[in-house]
Design a protein around this motif. Structure first.
Motif, short mmCIF file in Angstrom:
data_model
loop_
_atom_site.label_atom_id
_atom_site.label_comp_id
_atom_site.label_asym_id
_atom_site.label_seq_id
_atom_site.Cartn_x
_atom_site.Cartn_y
_atom_site.Cartn_z
N ALA B 36 0.83 -1.20 0.00
CA ALA B 36 0.00 0.00 0.00
C ALA B 36 0.87 1.26 0.00
CB ALA B 36 -0.92 0.01 1.22
N PHE B 37 0.49 2.22 -0.81
CA PHE B 37 1.19 3.50 -0.95
C PHE B 37 2.53 3.38 -1.68
CE2 PHE B 37 -1.50 4.46 2.81
CZ PHE B 37 -2.24 5.49 2.27
N THR B 58 -4.71 11.89 -14.98
CA THR B 58 -4.40 12.86 -13.92
C THR B 58 -3.80 12.07 -12.76
OG1 THR B 58 -6.45 13.94 -14.56
CG2 THR B 58 -5.31 14.79 -12.59
N SER B 59 -2.60 12.47 -12.38
CA SER B 59 -1.90 11.66 -11.36
C SER B 59 -1.92 12.35 -10.01
CB SER B 59 -0.44 11.47 -11.76
OG SER B 59 -0.36 10.78 -12.97
N ASN B 60 -1.36 11.61 -9.05
CA ASN B 60 -1.11 12.18 -7.72
C ASN B 60 -2.37 12.78 -7.11
OD1 ASN B 60 0.65 12.68 -5.64
ND2 ASN B 60 1.14 14.75 -6.35
N ALA B 65 0.79 9.60 -4.37
CA ALA B 65 1.55 9.51 -5.62
C ALA B 65 1.03 8.41 -6.53
CB ALA B 65 3.03 9.27 -5.30
N THR B 66 0.46 7.36 -5.95
CA THR B 66 0.07 6.21 -6.76
C THR B 66 -1.43 6.18 -7.05
OG1 THR B 66 -0.03 4.96 -4.71
CG2 THR B 66 2.00 4.79 -5.99
N ALA B 67 -2.11 7.30 -6.79
CA ALA B 67 -3.52 7.39 -7.15
C ALA B 67 -3.64 8.19 -8.45
CB ALA B 67 -4.31 8.09 -6.03
N PHE B 68 -4.50 7.71 -9.33
CA PHE B 68 -4.65 8.45 -10.59
C PHE B 68 -6.06 8.28 -11.14
CE2 PHE B 68 -3.56 4.22 -12.01
CZ PHE B 68 -4.28 4.04 -13.19
N PHE B 157 -9.31 9.14 0.75
CA PHE B 157 -8.55 10.37 0.46
C PHE B 157 -8.93 10.93 -0.91
CE2 PHE B 157 -5.87 8.54 3.74
CZ PHE B 157 -5.63 9.66 4.51
N MET B 158 -9.14 10.01 -1.88
CA MET B 158 -9.54 10.46 -3.20
C MET B 158 -10.92 11.13 -3.13
SD MET B 158 -8.14 7.12 -5.31
CE MET B 158 -8.39 7.71 -6.99
#
Lengths: 478, 478, 478, 478
Positions: B36-37, B58-60, B65-68, B157-158
């Protein structure tokens, strides 16, 4: 010093002269047992006797109707002699028998021998007064009528009111099974009642809507039990649950109450520890979503022994010798031991240090002064007096060895000849020691220096806050 | 509707066309397990595939950092498909065997099948995109790369960052042992770390000088255990002690730590309950004279099921039929059950409701929709998405019946043909249901009305406070 | 069926014919409130009435002097109607007023309306008897005089004695604020008293010699509070501390006692849970070096609802309509609500499901049958009857909406016209449903089949062990 | 006694003659720190030196590979001198610096100065042997190589094996910051590991199926905290939780473990108290439906001081004078105090009794013998030797005042000249006192009489049961 009116022989003569009157007073008090704060007739009896002897009476001391001071003389050293006269619930008992025979169901009785305590101290004060009066010697003698010892603090309130402040020496005694000068300290104590309030709810249908005051009481206890590891070994904290919020398991308990006693050889430590206990109680309300009130219900200072006075008192007791028990005294003591005292009672009476006394029925010696002072884990309101003025105490053999306090076995012996003899000895021990202080001010000087050293120069501070009234102690002792 | 590019048959055709590519992606992710992460390479692989398909990246997202988000199309209904790709510690395992064979000591492995989850969702998104693209149909499809599901809250968080706010419908799935549309709610959850600080001391020589942080941890637990009676039956509170202050009994523990999870079918109730737990922690510090800090380490909203979408998805799954497992698939499933799964594992897999499936090795049917919704006592960060946008989820049979999550037994099956088949079915179930939403906006209207009714009109509120960063979750999941 | 003597109209006629007599009986019982197990005069009043009607009396059932069975008729289906007549402590109250006006300090009062319960059931039994008698119809009707409901288990002892074994159907009711057929189950329950014995000691001087029974009580509670996490969510365990070992903190408590109630929707689960509680109690003695005895003080089975009977009763209540309250009834209901009921009381009365009734003073409708059965978390000894024979219950509006049970507010309404009206309705509901069973044995067949299905074929097993006598329950209810 | 080979002067001469060799030994041991039970090279170094001196070696004592006895002489009084040589984990440190400079991460270091302890004792034994040998004096001298002091009981196992049984007197010392004869007793101790086993379950989904081993650990702690009020004030019980069953709150903890130490000034009291603790642990399993095993992991007897020997040793130390520290020694002591010791460290070093020493950097005097013996609340395995043979101990100033044990600050001083000087003084104190015993058997007679009086005639009984092997202590000390 020829014909010295303050000599031991003279004081003994004066005590003997009035012994019968005060034994009679003791017997009257024994026969009218009154509970703490309720000693109206008992106080009146004492006052009447002392007024007759020429003492000036000041009543209603420290807000307590049954507290008084009786004073004689003027100037010079001021000597205080402390008396008590409260009885205990549910101990009414026929005199002079060896079985439990209540005189009335639930009625009080003198289970701690305070009938003797009050009268013996009065006898000492009167004998001392007689010595002063006869020769016009300077000096003042005061008798302190101290109520509610059993409710945990008559003297503490009196001390708070300042009535011991100008004393030069104070003396006290307690009727007991052994003859000895008391040398131990005793713990300072603070007592408080914690009342918790939650919210009732049906414990099966809607426990989630309830907030349990009983849970708060339990969590406070748990918190305190965890604290034990992290408090000084010589301190004591103990509790009783005095309201559990009802007997019905199916109702979340909306109300609950406990009483805590906190003790330590040093009052400031007791206070610090009490503050921790109080914080734990608050925490218990936070854990349970309940609320709480604290009520101080008692407090007393640790006893500061005074070796300067003890040494004088010991020498006097040595010279006075033990009470002269006769065959009848011994016979009854043997009888009651056979019939109503256990081996454990006897062992508890004499303790390991005096184990050889276990085969004796009435103590006919004087215990030696111990090498070390030690500290009784219990507490007494004499402690407060001892912080203000050099104080010495003795106890004398009034009851059969093995007689426990607060029992019918003690009550039944409370007006017998043996008890009278012990009481008269105590009066002599106090009066002769007080007389020595009067004729030899150096003793007082030494005693005061010792007191100062023991307090570390700290002034007396009453452990019961000003906002607590004597009333508040009626419900429960520490 | 003839030749309808959004018809089930067309979508199936498009999924099939690219299935092999995304099974290969899944296998690559399986072979590069990242915690994770830390899913940097895994996210990059997904991004590369989707960029190649014409998605805008669209990143970060939300500070991770690993969410897009990968988006294709414009206007019209906006469909989100959620993917995950994080692995679990210490589960590295050789593929396709029936015994425990770690590939490296302590290395991670895909014990929850997120290699399939991420790739299968990508496959659905791509197939949907192809359908839109081909015919120039209005509408937007988004793939959400959601990291750190195992750390308890990538999507939360997203969601906090607002990336789901303009969606019209969202779809997700999970590789499993049964084929079914998920209908249950799941609990809202809050996780927190409580760090207590006391004062060390030698536990034999000077325990009274010590203040035990471990005592505080224990008293907090006690307080919570007392609270259990007075909280709703459907809530859950559980804890672990994560630091005991050392292994030496002779030192009063100066530091200690615990982690709590609080769950409830309703987030506000979870929050209220968490506030009570926090207050208990504070109370524990008061009881022990210690101090404490709380750190939120996770949180997710309860899942709001959406029957409007579920019904459509169920009908599609009914038409799609189960994965077409072959002899080899079944043979390996039987083999691994014999060798490495217990009777209890199997019973846990099928639960009392589907007990007849216990004799089946790979699920070749579709579970019926249950009459009542029910609530899983566990929690998922899909809950947060479900508060913002109508969301439907299914699971498909990728593993032998009886395979527990988070085990090497699951890892070893994670790149086998059976797993691929389950994944492809899931992609079809999501893509066809999304397609139905696009061609029949009435579904979305109904789904949104249902969501509004379920939220009671309350706007989504993120259970993780703004001051908590994704970083804070790395250490521990709820 | 013309002129059917068991038709609703005929039964109603017969109830009406004797309604005044039984309202008068209820008023007499109201005026002679007797506590559980002490209902000698109340039982005698019922017996006298029923003997006069030709019932055969069997007294002293199950070892309880105030339990009896009154029987009429022979053969055919045997119908039981259950009555109660015990009052509650400390609820004596003037009738028909809106303020608290005790008639005597501490005297009992009918705070649960059992005066109506016993008389209304008798009225039903008599009306049914009249119908049978008139036409010589086969069948038996029995009135069960069930004492000590408030002490947690008169019927349980009667069930243990086998007096319900040959019944074909049983009916009961409870005076309340709403009209409805009762459909919920209720928990099985076990109650027990735990007595702990330790060793006293002075808590300051020699705490190490004491063994605290109060510690054992507290540790048992702690153990149970830890168990809560690990027991089924639908079970309940609650307790009261009934003896704390004294109010003196300076004595280690040598004796202490608590009472526990354990409840579960299933008796075997309650028993298993109780066994765990008992083991925790034993463990608490091991932790404290104390000893313990357990005494079962109550128990009842969970209620098995019977939909077959409920449906018939519901149809009858629908046809009977609500009580015909008049202006005076409504005026007093409004008055007492204004003066003596809170908004919370009202909300508790109507619950969320019937929230619209909160503006009504007396319920003038009939609640619909709920879709799901549900389970009351409380317990009733009707549960034991319901395990032996198909049983249906209703409640009727006798009191103003918002009137809580076990309050003076209920007592003051217990002999008013509104209460009479509710009671007469209940008599009709029970008698008509019983009549339906007599003329349509198919109902009984269905009801018995349902009972069999609900018990899973398990025979009734009394939750109170044979060695526990009714005497043992006098002290405390579950 | 002219030219008395056992006179102080002669013994001093002999010690000085070989001091350099044994300081070198100490430095070698310092440089090869080995953990408890692993002191293979350290023991070999000692054995080699002593064999070279003519001692006869017996190895592998009491089942411990690194325990040995080295003997010289025959008949006459048998004198034992005890040495230790185990190091502590994670304390590797560069020598002679004033900052923390580990030589290797995690490597052991001589944080308790046992390099000096073992070598100094060996030096004493060799000097004494030289005196005997020279003159052919009867008598036997033994060096005991005692491993694993830091693991809580090398000597206890050696005592269990009987190797001290025929000794006439034993001597030991410890490097420290002050010069003094040790007069205090120390507590007896028992250490045990409690392992609890429950049943895992998902803490949210099925907590009722789980049985928490962590709950058992907590409930044991609670039970013990309740016991504190009812155990002797001078006893100690403390614990650490050594396994909490995992860091995941969502799993019911299936395994948990704690370690307990129980101490008392009297071994039988410690044993009785330990039995209560064990019973509480069993009770905790009953409360939680878990199981448990207990493993004794250490134990030692209380120290019986021997005034007869202490007086002789004190007189010798008085005559020997303090170590002759030079400017360089003092300069470094001052430097390290400035740089790396706190005011609290210094106060802890000197204690209130010797407060004037707080301004001294290296102790250059000899503490007076205290009036009262006192009891250290800590424990040592010298206690077991002291029950078998009259034993005397001293400590000498080897380190700067303020240096705490078990720190890098001590390690860095462990091979400096000041440490050597303290070690040589200790060797002289032991050897001269042993010599006095040899030439004046009356001392031994008196010492033995005192020992007999102190044991009350009870034979030594090893606190570690026969079934516990030295192996079992490796994991954890008491």
């Amino acid at each position: 010093m020829e014909n010295d009116p303050l000599s031991l022989d003279e004081i003994v003569r004066r005590v003997n002269a009035k012994a019968a009157d005060y034994c009679a007073l003791s017997d009257r008090i024994w026969a009218m047992p009154e509970l703490a704060f309720e000693e109206h007739r008992s106080a009146a009896e004492h006052i009447a006797m002392l007024e007759r002897e020429g003492f000036r009476i000041t009543s209603n001391i420290g807000g307590i109707a049954t507290a008084f001071v009786a004073e004689y003389g003027k100037g010079g050293p001021i000597i205080g002699i402390l008396g008590e006269y409260d009885a205990l619930a549910d101990l009414a008992q026929v005199s002079g028998v060896t079985e439990h025979m209540p005189t009335a169901k639930g009625a009080p009785g003198h289970g701690c021998g305070h009938n003797l305590l009050g009268s013996g101290s009065a006898l000492a004060a009167v004998a001392l007064k007689d010595a002063l009066a006869n020769e016009g010697i300077a000096g003042t003698v005061r008798y302190y009528g101290c109520p509610a010892e059993e409710a945990g603090g008559g003297k503490t309130f009196m001390a708070r009111a300042g009535v011991f402040d100008d004393l030069d020496a104070a003396f006290c005694w307690h009727p007991a099974v052994l003859n000895e000068v008391l040398t131990k300290s005793a713990n300072a104590a603070i007592g408080a009642r914690f009342r918790f309030k939650g919210r009732a709810s049906h414990a099966a249908a809607s426990p989630h809507l309830g907030r349990s005051a009983l849970d708060a009481v339990e969590l406070m206890n748990i918190g305190v039990n965890y604290m034990r590891e992290h408090m000084p070994s010589d301190a004591r904290v103990h509790y009783a649950i005095t309201n559990t919020g009802g007997d019905a398991p199916n109702v979340v308990q909306a109300f609950a109450e406990s009483i805590y006693s906190v003790r330590s050889p040093h009052l400031p430590n007791a206070e610090r520890l009490f503050a921790r206990v109080k914080k734990i109680a608050e925490a218990a309300t936070m854990m349970t979503d309940t609320s709480m009130t604290v009520q101080i219900i008692g407090g007393c200072s640790n006893v500061l022994p005074n070796k300067a006075l003890q040494d004088v008192m010991y020498e006097n007791m040595r010279r006075l010798g033990p009470p002269a028990f006769d065959e009848a005294d011994l016979a009854f003591a043997e009888e009651i031991r056979e019939a109503a005292l256990t081996e454990d009672d006897v062992l508890a009476s004499v303790a390991p240090d005096n184990i050889s006394l276990k085969d004796v029925f009435l103590h006919d010696g004087l215990l030696a002064m111990p090498a070390h002072e030690g500290c009784d884990m219990g507490s007494t309101d004499v402690g407060d007096v001892s912080w203000i003025v050099p104080t010495a105490q003795c106890q004398t053999a009034c009851f059969a060895i093995g007689t426990p306090f607060h029992t019918w076995q003690l009550v039944t012996q409370g007006n017998l000849p043996a008890a009278h003899k012990g009481m008269v000895l105590a009066a002599k021990a106090m009066a002769t020691t007080a007389a020595d202080c009067l004729r030899n001010p150096e003793i007082i000087t030494r005693a005061k220096a010792e007191l100062k050293q023991r307090t570390g120069g700290l002034a007396y501070r009453c452990p019961i806050p000003m906002e607590v009234a004597p009333e508040d102690l009626r419900t429960k002792a520490v």
